[in-house]
Design a protein around this motif. Sequence first.
Motif, PDB file in Angstrom:
ATOM      1  N   UNK A  87      34.371  37.360  46.992  1.00  0.00           N
ATOM      2  CA  UNK A  87      32.750  37.486  47.357  1.00  0.00           C
ATOM      3  C   UNK A  87      32.658  37.578  48.989  1.00  0.00           C
ATOM      4  N   UNK A  88      32.113  36.440  49.577  1.00  0.00           N
ATOM      5  CA  UNK A  88      32.093  36.692  50.862  1.00  0.00           C
ATOM      6  C   UNK A  88      32.864  35.619  51.462  1.00  0.00           C
ATOM      7  N   UNK A  89      33.818  34.724  50.934  1.00  0.00           N
ATOM      8  CA  UNK A  89      34.707  33.687  51.252  1.00  0.00           C
ATOM      9  C   UNK A  89      36.105  34.128  51.227  1.00  0.00           C
ATOM     10  N   UNK A  90      36.873  33.566  52.110  1.00  0.00           N
ATOM     11  CA  UNK A  90      38.424  33.625  52.195  1.00  0.00           C
ATOM     12  C   UNK A  90      39.028  32.686  51.461  1.00  0.00           C
ATOM     13  N   UNK A  91      39.799  32.883  50.469  1.00  0.00           N
ATOM     14  CA  UNK A  91      40.319  31.947  49.676  1.00  0.00           C
ATOM     15  C   UNK A  91      41.838  32.240  49.539  1.00  0.00           C
ATOM     16  N   UNK A  92      42.592  30.922  49.095  1.00  0.00           N
ATOM     17  CA  UNK A  92      43.964  31.088  48.798  1.00  0.00           C
ATOM     18  C   UNK A  92      44.204  31.987  47.726  1.00  0.00           C
ATOM     19  N   UNK A  93      45.293  33.026  48.016  1.00  0.00           N
ATOM     20  CA  UNK A  93      45.674  33.949  47.044  1.00  0.00           C
ATOM     21  C   UNK A  93      46.293  33.204  45.883  1.00  0.00           C
TER      22      UNK A  93
END
Length: 186
Positions: A87-93
């Motif tokens: 979405x619009x958030x950077x998250x841990x893969x």
Amino acid sequence: EAEHVAKCSGTNSHTKLVLGHCYLFESSRKSFPSAKEFCKTAFGQDAIGKLFEPTDMQTFQKVNETANSMLEIESNHHPWIGFERVGSIWKHVSNNDIAAKIHPWSSDFDDSTKEKYLQFFTNRDYWDVESTDSNAIVCELVVNWSRQAKHLEEQVNVMEETTQALSGKVNEIEEHTEAFASFGSY
């Protein structure tokens, strides 16, 4: 930490222990999905890896310094970092439920682009959106606690079996000692 030391103290010149954790530095370029898969098995059999996912600036800076000295970086093929846009958030893969805790963006970072992955610059303390389709890789070793617990359980079982076997031998010796003692009384 013992698992990290063991995996980093072997003959693999691509691994390095940084702040007590084992990292693997790979100069060959791969796409983000391929890099993610590569890291899963990069540390060998019975070890799990993942793309480097720093959770604090000290770790990011130390691994970045090490990557700068260990990787052969070509112009803009900087290493992938284990975050992706959800979405619009950077998250841990490795776990899309966890948002990135640090955000060392470049000064000209444009989050309005729809790039999905991040890379980090080994000669600077920041990351940016991908600029190429294939980059170098930094993997980190994941401690497999369930495997560690299973290993400890197996060691306990061996120790219990050894204790039982020794106890049986002690009983045998005591019986033989009593038998020999009774012969001496005749």
